[in-house]
Write a protein that holds these residues in place. Structure first.
Motif: not given
Length: 211
Positions: A109-110, A113-127, A176-187
């Motif tokens: 995701e690093d 998400r650094a690309q201007p046209d990124w969009s959120a991935r839809e993660l499968d439920p198990v992951f 996945g979003e909470l993971t990014m948030y808690l690992y310092g990628r809040q923005a």
């Protein structure tokens, strides 16, 4: 290697390869070449990688990582894609599962998400469940220095406490979003934040999330 770790490893290698060596990442001061070197050093030079946890070894880590960053970019991508050396503990499935699922997801995701046209991935439920399980175990470590209480909530109502204290801020989102948030990628994390305005402001200004 575990299914999730292997998939994220290969996805990270593909994204790094497609982006080229000088693309931006979410890691401050790092281009894709630096991120690739970090991943390789972490798996192949534990003597240097320990600098992430031991301050007195940080200079050595930076020096070794810079040496790897000077290698041909294609070589770094190949080393990531093929995995750790034969005698590395990362070849053990349980170690790979425990250490690399979040590592590779966040770094993938690093790059994305650094690309201007990124969009959120839809993660499968198990992951998604696998990421949430790791958040439950690591939340208090990652949030230990926060100036306010912090609760993580996923859409199904499950919660994890990252820091006990008052006032309390609740951050809601997919694992996945909470993971990014808690690992310092809040923005770049797609989350909703609830709480007293002053507490939310204090949380937004902190640099104390993550390891």
């Amino acid at each position: 290697m575990s299914t999730h770790a292997k998939r994220e490893r290969l996805l990270l290698a593909d994204l790094l390869e497609a982006a080229g060596p000088e693309a931006p990442t979410l890691c401050e001061g790092w281009r894709t070449r630096d991120l690739a070197a970090h991943v390789v050093v972490r798996e192949r030079r534990p003597d240097a990688a320990a600098g992430s946890l031991v301050p007195m070894l940080k200079d050595r880590q930076d020096r070794v990582q810079a040496e790897f960053a000077d290698k041909p970019y294609e070589e770094l991508i190949k080393l990531i894609r093929t995995g750790p050396p034969r005698l590395s503990p990362f070849t053990i499935k349980q170690v790979d599962e425990g250490a690399n699922v979040v590592e590779f997801y966040v770094h993938t995701e690093d790059v994305r998400r650094a690309q201007p046209d990124w969009s959120a991935r839809e993660l499968d439920p198990v992951f998604a469940d696998a990421l949430w399980s790791r958040l439950e175990r690591s939340a208090r470590l990652l949030g230990r220095k926060l100036p306010v209480g912090l609760v993580l909530r996923r859409p199904n109502g499950q919660t994890a406490v990252a820091h006990r204290g008052t006032p309390v801020v609740t951050v809601s989102g997919e694992p996945g979003e909470l993971t990014m948030y808690l690992y310092g990628r809040q923005a770049s994390a797609k989350v909703e934040i609830d709480g007293e305005p002053e507490a939310i402001e204090r949380l937004s200004e902190t640099k104390q999330l993550g390891l």
